[in-house]
Design an enzyme around this catalytic site. Structure first.
Site, PDB file in Angstrom:
ATOM      1  CD  GLU A 141      15.727 -48.724  60.895  1.00 37.39           C
ATOM      2  OE1 GLU A 141      16.035 -49.441  61.846  1.00 37.39           O
ATOM      3  OE2 GLU A 141      16.404 -48.670  59.845  1.00 37.39           O
ATOM      4  CG  ASP A 159      17.328 -50.644  56.419  1.00 38.56           C
ATOM      5  OD1 ASP A 159      16.823 -51.153  57.424  1.00 38.56           O
ATOM      6  OD2 ASP A 159      18.552 -50.659  56.169  1.00 38.56           O
TER       7      ASP A 159
HETATM    8  C1  GLC Z   1      18.109 -51.369  59.904  1.00 37.22           C
HETATM    9  C2  GLC Z   1      17.452 -52.722  59.990  1.00 37.22           C
HETATM   10  C3  GLC Z   1      18.438 -53.697  60.567  1.00 37.22           C
HETATM   11  C4  GLC Z   1      19.619 -53.786  59.638  1.00 37.22           C
HETATM   12  C5  GLC Z   1      20.214 -52.406  59.393  1.00 37.22           C
HETATM   13  C6  GLC Z   1      21.122 -52.416  58.209  1.00 37.22           C
HETATM   14  O1  GLC Z   1      18.374 -50.834  61.146  1.00 37.22           O
HETATM   15  O2  GLC Z   1      16.269 -52.637  60.723  1.00 37.22           O
HETATM   16  O3  GLC Z   1      17.871 -54.956  60.783  1.00 37.22           O
HETATM   17  O4  GLC Z   1      20.581 -54.631  60.174  1.00 37.22           O
HETATM   18  O5  GLC Z   1      19.244 -51.440  59.105  1.00 37.22           O
HETATM   19  O6  GLC Z   1      20.372 -52.550  57.032  1.00 37.22           O
END
Ligand code: GLC
Length: 526
Positions: A262, A199
């Site tokens: 991500e 994440d």
């Molecule tokens: C990422 C996740 C999202 C979450 C954020 C904070 O972007 O995909 O769903 O709210 O991180 O963890």
């Protein structure tokens, strides 16, 4: 080249919304187990689960209070072990969602950290004195609205949270935090999980001096708060690559595991996350298609830009939607969602499918009062309501679409009685069967896996490309028919699949209907 993940398509499950088995209206691990055959039958190679760890659910699991336990709403460790076993028994890999940038404010680490200024865990989080005027230490904004600094009365300092105040950021400059998190990875790797999606990995390290971010000259009030400033100092710092290399070293100390990051950054910055000599993540998630205008010119340019920017040894990947973004069918409509599926599954690189996109789940009717997404609640009308992309999977025309015996935590889409997996399985031309056919062809045509991508110029509404010497793909991105002037070797090709029929065709069409697309097998290469 090694790595199962170069060949596998990935399938993202949002566990709250896949299958409920205990009637509380929220999906669970047992439910995922029961639906594994759907996933195996689709033809993907790996499943990625959004977070299933113990959590107060302020951000629906992206606020973890115990990285080594399963939240009771999803089941328990025995249910997880069974899911892992059943997943592997079907030849599928299982990926977890690792959320290292922040924990929940209920995590014992944070509870300790906030207990006093001299607690040994104080430095595990990011604490700062107020600015001279008594306000927040700098101008950094939360991704979910407002300042990213929360005042703590008990110890008279601010702590930093890039997301909710209930999600304090961990201090990744602290070696003990790094060691503790590496142990978390080992805990799951020892169990046999096949890797992680990490994440917000580009957030892990912040500017050491906490300098103010510069103003964004393009900001206006239609944007969320986070866009007020350019994120120059609050994320994407050079030292983050050292941290990622450490995580990667843990992954590489096990056989054949995968690390995905991500990362929402422009292509040039994104590429740095492959790391020096590919010591970064295996796959920095490529969200470019999500943000791209839906026309042949824009998509063609973007593929070119992405392919040209890849570092040596960097393997491409493509994503069309996820739990934070509008669903593909909501964005481009059903007809183009079919074209999008052919695009996603014929580009070079690892594709990620988002659960429900295989049946074309689109938008949902929701009133303001029904909204649960904390981002949308904090910035109504400005921040995308992510609930819209997280509604329950629609399995059948039974009550609650076969998702649950209770009241689902989010509503189904209006058309669930017609739009569900059971109905689509019976229809040879359905979007579900189109996905199955695409994934099958992808698995048996080596050029679709690894053949070089080369764009071929055609009508302005058409995106056409070759993959290696044996495959050509022609996609009509408009709703109008287009006449094709094809190279001779394409005219003599076999049509492996058409978007509209989800079947092979007897001959190469001279005109491509609106939202039609074909995969050709070039004969002299056979
Ligand atoms: C990422 C996740 C999202 C979450 C954020 C904070 O972007 O995909 O769903 O709210 O991180 O963890």
């Amino acid at each position: 080249m090694s790595g199962w993940w170069r060949e596998a398509a990935l399938y993202q499950i949002y566990p709250r919304s896949f299958q409920d088995t205990d009637g509380n209206g929220i999906g669970d691990l047992e439910g995922i187990c029961r639906r594994l055959d759907h996933i195996a039958d689709l033809g993907v190679g790996a499943v990625w689960l959004s977070p299933i760890f113990r959590s107060p659910m302020a951000d629906f699991g992206y606020d973890v209070s115990d990285y080594r336990d399963i939240d009771p709403v999803f089941g328990d460790m025995a249910a997880f072990d069974r899911l892992l076993e059943e997943t592997h028994a079907r030849g599928l890999k299982l990926l977890l969602d690792f959320v290292p940038n922040h924990s929940s404010d209920q995590h014992p680490w944070f509870q300790e950290s906030r207990s006093s200024r001299d607690n040994p865990k104080r430095d595990w989080y990011i604490w700062h004195d107020p600015a001279p005027d008594g306000g927040p230490p700098n101008n950094w904004m939360s991704n979910f609205g407002g300042s990213a600094w929360e005042w703590d009365e008990h110890t008279d300092q601010y702590y930093y949270h890039a997301f909710l105040a209930e999600q304090p950021d961990l201090n990744w400059r602290n070696p003990d935090v790094r060691a503790a998190m590496r142990d978390v990875l080992r805990f799951w790797l020892d169990k046999g999980v096949d890797g992680f999606r990490v994440d917000v990995i580009w957030h892990l390290i912040k500017d050491a001096e906490f300098r103010d971010n510069p103003l964004n000259p393009h900001y206006d009030a239609s944007h969320p708060d986070i866009d007020r400033y350019l994120q120059v100092y609050s994320a994407d710092q050079p030292e983050v690559h050292d941290v990622i290399a450490e995580l990667r070293a843990v992954i590489d100390s096990y056989d054949d595991r995968l690390l995905i990051g991500e990362i929402y950054l422009p292509i040039e910055r994104l590429m740095t996350y492959y790391g020096r000599d590919n010591s970064g993540v295996h796959l920095p998630f490529n969200f470019q298609l999500i943000q791209c205008a839906w026309n042949a010119d824009a998509i063609g340019s973007l593929i070119h830009e992405y392919e040209s920017a890849l570092p040596e040894g960097g393997w491409p990947n493509w994503v069309l939607s996820n739990h934070d973004q509008p669903r593909i069918a909501a964005r481009v409509g059903e007809a183009q969602a079919r074209v999008a599926a052919m695009l996603l599954l014929t580009l070079r690189g690892t594709p990620t499918l988002y659960y429900g996109d295989e049946i074309g789940i689109a938008d949902v009717d929701m009133t303001e009062e029904e909204v649960l997404d904390p981002a949308a609640i904090n910035e109504p009308g400005v921040s995308f309501n992510r609930d819209r992309s997280r509604t329950p999977m629609q399995w059948s025309d039974k009550p609650v679409a076969g998702f649950s015996d209770g009241k689902p935590w989010l509503p189904l889409t209006q058309d669930w009685r017609e739009r569900n997996a059971a109905v689509q399985r019976q229809d040879p031309a359905s979007l579900l069967n189109l996905h199955r056919a695409l994934l099958h062809i992808r698995s048996i045509e080596p050029d679709l896996l690894s053949g070089a991508y080369r764009r071929i110029d055609m009508d302005e509404d058409v995106l056409a490309y070759e993959r290696g010497a044996s495959i050509a793909v022609i996609l009509n991105l408009s709703s109008e028919p287009v006449e094709l002037s094809l190279p001779d070797k394409w005219k003599a090709a076999r049509v492996l699949l058409s978007v509209r029929s989800a079947q092979a065709l007897n001959e190469v069409p001279a005109n491509l209907a609106g939202a039609e697309g074909v995969i050709l097998k070039i004969k002299d290469a056979e």
